[in-house]
Enzyme design. Structure first.
Site, short mmCIF file in Angstrom:
data_model
loop_
_atom_site.label_atom_id
_atom_site.label_comp_id
_atom_site.label_asym_id
_atom_site.label_seq_id
_atom_site.Cartn_x
_atom_site.Cartn_y
_atom_site.Cartn_z
CG ASN A 532 2.01 -9.61 0.65
OD1 ASN A 532 1.11 -10.44 0.26
ND2 ASN A 532 1.94 -8.67 1.20
CG ASN A 559 -6.24 -5.02 2.17
OD1 ASN A 559 -6.42 -4.66 3.10
ND2 ASN A 559 -6.42 -4.34 1.11
NE ARG A 561 -0.71 -8.32 9.02
CZ ARG A 561 0.34 -8.43 9.79
NH1 ARG A 561 0.48 -9.67 10.38
NH2 ARG A 561 1.32 -7.74 9.42
CG ASP A 578 8.59 -11.46 8.67
OD1 ASP A 578 8.30 -10.45 9.09
OD2 ASP A 578 9.29 -11.61 7.79
CB CYS A 665 -3.78 1.68 8.21
SG CYS A 665 -2.73 3.03 8.32
CG ASP A 667 -2.30 -2.37 12.63
OD1 ASP A 667 -2.34 -1.46 11.43
OD2 ASP A 667 -1.27 -2.27 13.38
#
Length: 744
Positions: A532, A559, A561, A578, A665, A667
């Site tokens: 990122n 996002n 991810r 990680d 958020c 997830d």
């Protein structure tokens, strides 16, 4: 009367024994030591071994076996010198819930679940009949603990196998079922050296019914293989009863004008007779490629069947034989015991298909020969050494507060000239002297150890540490199965998944630990690092057994991810932060549960979201409520195609913008999208309880959310936003509903 008085021990000896009997510190010490040992052993089991896969209670097959835990895998290639495992071919089938299909494709569970309990399967030979493959192999039957010849069938070039049954069962051990066709008849030449002869069988009703045809050679030949080459039939085998030869190091050749015999010995026999690492013992079917003859052999150096070696035959006549070693063309396994063939592979059968391509079967084992016996002996030794340490400490510290006084060993006869010459008296005298010396030694030792010195404290700390180490050794070898964190099958098949983790420059040390650990998990195919922010590393900067791909993002957003990634070659993806470390066994459990329900997200961190307004709370709240309705995607399996496309749909655009704005958020948004996509009251999430998990970010200052309360407040706001956009979350699913107990 005088004689009777001489038969009683002295008063001093009786007082010593009485004192020993009344000594409570000894009993207290031993009980305390036993309790401490149980505590240490239980703690070690809970922390280290609780997630290991152990044989199920009452299991009929797949039990620990001194010969190993052999299984069978499939390989494909344009040539027999360039073979790749089935998982690199991207093969799938209608019955599996994940792709690709992965090796091993046939295990002891295949036979056991078909009603033929087995401890392992090995020595595979293919028989190709059009588009149908028949696989003959040794199965170690648990009823007789000897090898029988079994057969399985595949209609999809080896992706799935149907276990048909036992093709050949004799009163002696059978293995190495070399199957071939000659003059429109199908023959099998299995190894049965306990019978001291090489026997040939003919199929009467292929593939399950066979009849004894004849004895080819009256010798106890091992791993015999045939091939027709330059006008003759050649038989390669080993005879370990030959005088002056080393086991697994002998090779001899026979020749004939027909595979039915008669057979003549080669003039150079034995071709090899020493050094079992050379590859003398056959390791499968000989084959011809581009006009050259090749022979697979077994390197048995270090352990039986360590690996397959390939030899190119440069000269083969009735008088001469010469071969040279060539590259096998199959990549060495890198995951150790966590790989199905990580410790050894000793048999290869490769054949050319009508299409021109090559197909092969190979067996493999994750443990060396005799591993279960060694583990039993190692565990017993650790247990005995722990007991010895306890006894030693008891003596030197005074837990055993007495010794047998010299007076106990008084002469049992009158002290006259006759008794002094008796052997009993002389023995008693020697024992009394030894007892006196021991008493002085223990007294002086106790006196020194009772002094309060740092050296004494250090001494007992070292002894205690030694005892703890031995207890852990005993528990490890007794209760860790075969020591492997192995994958689980679903519908008789293995598969693989891709790991996706998101990170940035400041967390590189976390990432290196992450990659090194998880790349050793059996079902991991690839690790994708979503980078990122900051300067990114190269893939070769990591100690990894699987490919590592760095996906550099243009903007720093959570996002990323769930970005759609066409380079991902598996259906299943494990999204894992990680900074989370857990055992490979727990990861494999999660993958198995997801394969049972691929329409769900399956994860390791449950939450219960309820209240009016909705409020975000930790796992302790979910435990108090005895249920959950949300899974954190920082450690969760999902269907890559469905989940990522859903997350980047137009419907989810406003939610993504909210995630990017708050840098939080993502997830929660995924959970709402899953819930919104579910028809009716379908379940969308499932929990798997890990034996343990460590958050390594707590060991540094680079945690994304160190202010817990502020983090929870932001997530509470997210809940309100997403509920207004996508509707409510499901009600609640209780913990502990699975029969295997993995969700407690």
């Amino acid at each position: 009367m005088a004689g009777r008085r001489a038969m009683r021990p002295s008063a001093g000896g009786m007082r010593g024994l009485a004192a020993a009997a009344r000594s409570s510190p000894a009993l207290s010490f031993l009980l305390a030591a036993a309790a401490a040992a149980a505590l240490v052993g239980g703690l070690y089991f809970w922390v280290v071994l609780a997630s290991f896969r152990l044989p199920e209670r009452g299991a009929r097959g797949c039990l620990p076996d001194g010969e190993g835990s052999w299984a069978i895998g499939m390989y494909y290639g344009r040539s027999p010198l360039e073979l790749r495992p089935i998982e690199l071919e991207g093969r799938s089938n209608a019955n599996g819930s994940a792709w690709p299909v992965a090796n091993p494709v046939l295990t002891c569970a295949t036979a056991t679940e078909a009603g033929y309990p087995s401890n392992f399967v090995a020595d595979p030979f293919l028989y190709v009949q059009g588009d149908t493959l028949f696989l003959f192999f040794e199965t170690k039957t648990t009823a007789t603990m000897q090898g029988d010849i079994a057969v399985a069938r595949s209609f999809d070039q080896g992706a799935t196998w149907e276990f048909l049954g036992i093709a050949l069962d004799e009163a002696w051990h059978l293995s190495y079922p070399f199957v071939f066709k000659y003059e429109n008849e199908i023959y099998m030449m299995p190894e049965g050296n306990k019978k001291k002869e090489l026997r040939l069988y003919r199929a009467t009703k292929f593939p399950l019914e066979w009849t004894f045809e004849k004895v080819l050679i009256s010798k106890p030949l091992v791993d015999a293989a045939l091939i027709q080459y330059e006008g003759n039939w050649w038989l390669f085998a080993s005879d370990f009863t030959r005088h002056g030869t080393e086991k697994n190091a002998e090779l001899e050749i026979w020749y004939s004008s027909s595979p039915l015999g008669p057979w003549n010995e080669h003039k150079q026999n034995p071709i090899y007779k020493a050094d079992k690492s050379l590859g003398a013992r056959n390791g499968g079917r000989l084959f011809i490629f581009e006009g050259s003859l090749y022979r697979p052999g077994q390197d048995c150096g270090g352990t039986y069947g360590r690996k397959v070696k390939l030899f190119k035959v440069e000269k083969l006549t009735k008088e001469e034989y010469k071969e040279v070693s060539v590259n096998l063309g199959i990549e060495e396994p890198k995951k150790g015991r966590n790989a199905w063939n990580g410790m050894r592979y000793h048999h290869l059968d490769t054949q050319q298909l009508d299409s021109g391509g090559w197909i092969a079967v190979m067996d493999g084992d994750r443990v060396p020969s005799g591993d279960s016996t060694r583990r039993l002996l190692s565990g017993s030794m650790g247990f005995l050494l722990a007991i010895a340490v306890v006894i030693f400490v008891g003596f030197v510290k005074g837990a055993v507060n007495c010794y047998i006084t010299p007076g106990f060993w008084a002469s049992l006869t009158r002290r006259n000239e006759l008794s002094r010459n008796l052997p009993v008296h002389r023995l008693n005298l020697k024992v009394r002297r030894l007892s006196t010396c021991c008493g002085r030694f223990f007294s002086s030792t106790k006196a020194r150890l009772n002094e309060r010195k740092w050296s004494n404290t250090l001494f007992f700390c070292m002894i205690t540490l030694l005892g703890i180490v031995n207890i852990c050794i005993a528990v490890h070898f007794f209760f860790s199965g075969n020591g492997a964190e192995q994958a689980y099958t679903h519908q008789g098949q293995h598969s693989q998944f891709t790991m996706v983790t998101m990170t940035y420059e400041a967390r590189l040390w976390n990432l290196k630990l992450f990659v090194e650990h998880y790349s050793r998990c059996e079902s991991v195919k690839e690790i994708v690092v979503v980078w990122n922010k900051g300067n990114h590393p190269t893939s070769d900067a990591f100690d990894s057994t699987v490919p590592v791909r760095i996906r550099v993002e243009e903007i720093n957003s959570l996002n990323n991810r769930f970005r759609v990634d066409p380079l991902i070659k598996t259906r299943a993806v494990l999204e894992l932060d990680d900074d989370i470390m857990m055992t490979c066994s727990d990861v494999e459990k999660g993958f198995k549960v997801w394969r049972e329900h691929p329409e769900r997200m399956v994860g390791f961190y449950p939450r219960m979201i309820d209240g009016d307004p909705l409020r975000y709370r930790n796992e302790r709240y979910a435990r108090g409520k005895k249920g959950y309705n949300l899974i954190l995607t920082g450690a969760a399996f999902m269907d890559s195609a469905f989940a990522f496309k859903r997350y980047w749909s137009e419907e989810a655009r406003e939610g993504r913008e909210y995630v990017h704005k708050n840098f939080n958020c993502e997830d929660l948004l995924m959970n709402f999208l899953y819930a919104n996509a579910s028809s009716g009251n379908g379940r969308t999430v499932e929990y798997v309880h890990p034996a343990w998990a460590i958050d390594t970010s707590k060991l540094s200052s680079v945690a994304i959310s160190r202010d817990t309360q502020k983090h929870y407040d932001v997530r509470t706001s997210c809940l309100a936003k997403f509920a207004s956009l996508y509707g409510p979350l499901p009600q609640k699913w209780e913990f502990g509903r699975r029969e295997d107990g993995w969700d407690k």
